[in-house]
Design an enzyme around this catalytic site. Structure first.
Site, PDB file in Angstrom:
ATOM      1  N   CYS A  44       0.900  -1.172   0.000  1.00  0.00           N
ATOM      2  CA  CYS A  44       0.000   0.000   0.000  1.00  0.00           C
ATOM      3  C   CYS A  44       0.925   1.205   0.000  1.00  0.00           C
ATOM      4  CB  CYS A  44      -0.883  -0.002   1.247  1.00  0.00           C
ATOM      5  SG  CYS A  44      -2.071  -1.342   1.288  1.00  0.00           S
ATOM      6  N   ALA A  72       1.491   4.386  -1.760  1.00  0.00           N
ATOM      7  CA  ALA A  72       1.489   5.837  -1.997  1.00  0.00           C
ATOM      8  C   ALA A  72       1.370   6.636  -0.694  1.00  0.00           C
ATOM      9  CB  ALA A  72       0.325   6.211  -2.916  1.00  0.00           C
ATOM     10  N   PRO A  73       2.019   7.797  -0.618  1.00  0.00           N
ATOM     11  CA  PRO A  73       2.770   8.495  -1.679  1.00  0.00           C
ATOM     12  C   PRO A  73       4.219   8.037  -1.840  1.00  0.00           C
ATOM     13  CG  PRO A  73       2.653   9.876   0.268  1.00  0.00           C
ATOM     14  CD  PRO A  73       1.859   8.627   0.591  1.00  0.00           C
ATOM     15  N   GLY A  74       4.594   6.973  -1.186  1.00  0.00           N
ATOM     16  CA  GLY A  74       5.910   6.402  -1.467  1.00  0.00           C
ATOM     17  C   GLY A  74       7.001   6.766  -0.483  1.00  0.00           C
ATOM     18  N   GLY A  75       6.627   7.348   0.662  1.00  0.00           N
ATOM     19  CA  GLY A  75       7.631   7.715   1.656  1.00  0.00           C
ATOM     20  C   GLY A  75       8.434   6.499   2.120  1.00  0.00           C
ATOM     21  N   LYS A  76       7.710   5.425   2.415  1.00  0.00           N
ATOM     22  CA  LYS A  76       8.408   4.238   2.937  1.00  0.00           C
ATOM     23  C   LYS A  76       9.078   3.484   1.794  1.00  0.00           C
ATOM     24  CE  LYS A  76       5.312   4.144   6.872  1.00  0.00           C
ATOM     25  NZ  LYS A  76       4.181   4.935   6.342  1.00  0.00           N
ATOM     26  N   ASP A 119      -4.642  -3.696  -6.975  1.00  0.00           N
ATOM     27  CA  ASP A 119      -5.396  -3.884  -5.740  1.00  0.00           C
ATOM     28  C   ASP A 119      -4.694  -4.977  -4.934  1.00  0.00           C
ATOM     29  OD1 ASP A 119      -7.161  -4.549  -3.756  1.00  0.00           O
ATOM     30  OD2 ASP A 119      -8.927  -4.612  -5.052  1.00  0.00           O
ATOM     31  N   ASP A 179       1.412  -1.380   4.953  1.00  0.00           N
ATOM     32  CA  ASP A 179       1.139  -0.109   5.643  1.00  0.00           C
ATOM     33  C   ASP A 179      -0.308   0.257   5.314  1.00  0.00           C
ATOM     34  OD1 ASP A 179       1.709   2.223   7.082  1.00  0.00           O
ATOM     35  OD2 ASP A 179       2.402   3.297   5.300  1.00  0.00           O
ATOM     36  N   CYS A 206      -1.016   4.082  11.144  1.00  0.00           N
ATOM     37  CA  CYS A 206      -0.815   5.339  11.887  1.00  0.00           C
ATOM     38  C   CYS A 206      -2.056   5.548  12.751  1.00  0.00           C
ATOM     39  CB  CYS A 206      -0.519   6.515  10.963  1.00  0.00           C
ATOM     40  SG  CYS A 206      -1.745   6.784   9.694  1.00  0.00           S
TER      41      CYS A 206
HETATM   42  C1  LIG Z   1      -1.279   4.533   4.877  1.00  0.00           C
HETATM   43  S1  LIG Z   1      -1.287   4.860   3.204  1.00  0.00           S
HETATM   44  C2  LIG Z   1       0.315   4.325   2.705  1.00  0.00           C
HETATM   45  C3  LIG Z   1       1.429   5.316   2.979  1.00  0.00           C
HETATM   46  C4  LIG Z   1       2.730   4.887   2.332  1.00  0.00           C
HETATM   47  N1  LIG Z   1       3.124   3.567   2.748  1.00  0.00           N
HETATM   48  C5  LIG Z   1       3.854   5.851   2.634  1.00  0.00           C
HETATM   49  O1  LIG Z   1       4.608   5.641   3.572  1.00  0.00           O
HETATM   50  O2  LIG Z   1       4.000   6.839   1.910  1.00  0.00           O
HETATM   51  C6  LIG Z   1      -2.288   3.571   2.567  1.00  0.00           C
HETATM   52  C7  LIG Z   1      -2.361   3.523   1.050  1.00  0.00           C
HETATM   53  O3  LIG Z   1      -3.026   2.308   0.673  1.00  0.00           O
HETATM   54  C8  LIG Z   1      -3.758   2.558  -0.510  1.00  0.00           C
HETATM   55  N2  LIG Z   1      -4.726   1.454  -0.658  1.00  0.00           N
HETATM   56  C9  LIG Z   1      -5.945   1.365  -0.104  1.00  0.00           C
HETATM   57  N3  LIG Z   1      -6.519   0.183  -0.464  1.00  0.00           N
HETATM   58  C10 LIG Z   1      -5.625  -0.469  -1.242  1.00  0.00           C
HETATM   59  C11 LIG Z   1      -5.641  -1.704  -1.923  1.00  0.00           C
HETATM   60  N4  LIG Z   1      -6.703  -2.513  -1.859  1.00  0.00           N
HETATM   61  N5  LIG Z   1      -4.566  -2.051  -2.641  1.00  0.00           N
HETATM   62  C12 LIG Z   1      -3.479  -1.237  -2.709  1.00  0.00           C
HETATM   63  N6  LIG Z   1      -3.419  -0.027  -2.100  1.00  0.00           N
HETATM   64  C13 LIG Z   1      -4.473   0.343  -1.367  1.00  0.00           C
HETATM   65  C14 LIG Z   1      -4.335   3.935  -0.273  1.00  0.00           C
HETATM   66  O4  LIG Z   1      -4.723   4.539  -1.487  1.00  0.00           O
HETATM   67  C15 LIG Z   1      -3.150   4.655   0.397  1.00  0.00           C
HETATM   68  O5  LIG Z   1      -2.362   5.293  -0.562  1.00  0.00           O
END
Ligand SMILES: C[S@@+](CC[C@H](N)C(=O)[O-])C[C@H]1O[C@@H](n2cnc3c(N)ncnc32)[C@H](O)[C@@H]1O
Length: 435
Positions: free
Chosen positions: A254, A256-260, A304, A323, A376
């Site tokens: 999961c 975006a935005p790609g920090g990790k 997904d 995440d 978080c």
């Molecule tokens: C907590 S954020 C991730 C932050 C990211 N790891 C970072 O550190 O920048 C959760 C992300 O999961 C995505 N997301 C939600 N459901 C998802 C799915 N079924 N498959 C993939 N990504 C999903 C959301 O759009 C969101 O960008």
């Protein structure tokens, strides 16, 4: 005549409070056409601050209005709330706050309400002490959080709930992650200090720095050349917990935005491959932009994570970072709009998505590999209780103790509460797959 900061802030607040949009959607559009940095800073301050104290300010406003405003006057409601915010929390001279708010009512084409704005704000000035004392009678006003969340935090954290609520009302620190591939933390700290910024190293995140007071990212040395990123200290602990090594196949499920994603690549240059999956196309672009600025590369896939059959090549991963989307109750100080936008009924939908994600990702992990589940959130349901369900239904899932000096130990992981050591609220659980 360009619009004033106060009427712009009222429009942003209206989109959030009446329109249900997030601040990160509503604010950038409003700031785009504001060239003056001081005006930009004021719009931002009014938007964040009014949302931070919304549950308190609205109780005060209700006392000052003879009758409630009509639904079509949502913008006026926001203008009044931001006026009260200025008078109660900012060091703006009160005559400026009042006069400029009256002027902003005209800009919002509510000339008829200029007398009302004047009367309400002057009424607050006259009766401030009594009004502030009266807020003690309402839990929502007193803690400046919605009642349902206060109740949940009290149930989950009987010793710490008031500290958590207080942390949710603070301004967050401006935290950076130094790109260790480009420059060491001490060297970057010296660059900041040389440029006149006050900065210090974060205690636990090895690449983390806090700059206080914050500066615009463009003013950070080497930002556009990828020497540094903006990221909270707790989020930076993730890559450190992944126990990365050269040659590993890593999945960031999961992303975006790609920090990790970026931090994983910065931490282990010898990584075998990194696949970053994200469901949302707009947010996926942010991963690409961040990686490109930092000079890093990953396989970025729009997909997904609950349906890996659509994008997985069938080769197991040695590490999976999950995440998950969550209530974000650990980062309210950074996103005060969460207090208004998050509803109790959202939590059950999130719980079921998190469980689906865990279920779908587990088969992709190699025997002996590790899945790191992070949120978080500070809600036990999304954290320990979620992992508890998962462990009890997967006999080959073995929790691994996280032996570190930060946060607090929970049944299945580690929790940082918001504000601890200048970090956001975060939960981590490391699960190994038995061989
Ligand atoms: C907590 S954020 C991730 C932050 C990211 N790891 C970072 O550190 O920048 C959760 C992300 O999961 C995505 N997301 C939600 N459901 C998802 C799915 N079924 N498959 C993939 N990504 C999903 C959301 O759009 C969101 O960008």
């Amino acid at each position: 005549m360009p619009l004033s900061a106060r009427s712009r802030a009222a429009s942003v607040l209206t989109r959030v409070i009446s329109g249900g949009r997030s601040l990160s959607e509503a604010l950038p559009a409003a700031l785009k056409s504001v060239a003056d940095p001081r005006q930009r800073a004021l719009v931002q301050e009014l938007a964040f601050g009014t949302l931070r104290w919304y549950f308190r300010l609205r109780v005060i406003l209700a006392q000052l209005l003879k009758r409630p405003l009509k639904p079509r006057d949502g913008d006026l409601n926001c203008l009044l709330l931001s006026g009260l915010y200025q008078l109660s929390c900012l060091e703006v001279p009160s005559h400026v706050a009042v006069n400029e708010s009256v002027q902003a009512a005209r800009e919002l084409k509510k000339e008829w309400a200029s007398g009302l704005v004047n009367a309400v704000l002057r009424g607050y000035q006259r009766e401030a002490a009594g009004l502030e004392a009266m807020t003690e009678a309402s839990r929502e006003a007193r803690y400046a959080h919605p009642a349902w969340l206060i109740d949940r935090l009290q149930a989950d954290w009987p010793q710490d709930w008031e500290t958590i609520l207080d942390a949710g009302n603070q301004r967050p620190p401006f935290s950076l992650r130094v790109n260790q591939r480009r420059i060491g933390r001490d060297e970057y700290l010296a660059l900041l200090q040389h440029g006149g910024s006050r900065a210090h190293a974060l205690k636990y995140a090895a690449s983390g720095i806090i700059v206080d007071p914050p500066v615009p990212v463009e003013a950070l040395p080497g930002f556009s050349e990828g020497r540094v990123s903006v990221q909270d200290g707790a989020a930076q602990l993730t890559a450190e917990l992944l126990d990365l090594a050269a040659g590993q196949r890593v999945l960031d499920a999961c992303a975006a935005p790609g920090g990790k994603t970026a931090h994983i690549l910065e931490t282990e240059p010898g990584i075998g491959s990194l696949t970053a999956v994200e469901i949302d196309a707009g947010r996926l672009r942010r991963i690409r932009e961040n990686l490109s600025r930092l000079g890093l590369a990953a396989s970025v896939i729009q997909g997904d994570a609950t349906a890996p059959g659509d994008w997985w090549d069938g080769l197991p991963f040695d590490r999976i970072l999950l995440d998950v989307p969550c209530s974000a109750t650990g980062v309210i100080r950074r996103h005060p709009d969460i207090k208004l936008l998050r509803r109790p009924q959202d939590i059950s939908a999130l719980l079921s998505l998190q469980a689906q994600l865990l279920e779908a990702m587990w088969p992709l992990l190699s025997a002996g590999g590790m899945l790191l589940y992070t949120t978080c959130s500070v809600l036990v349901e999304e954290n320990d209780r979620q992992i508890d369900h998962f462990l009890s239904s997967h006999l080959n899932a073995v929790k691994t103790a996280i032996e570190v000096a930060w946060g607090r130990s929970c049944a299945h992981g580690r929790q940082i509460l918001p504000g601890e050591e200048d970090m956001d609220g975060f939960y981590f659980s490391c699960i190994r797959k038995a061989i």
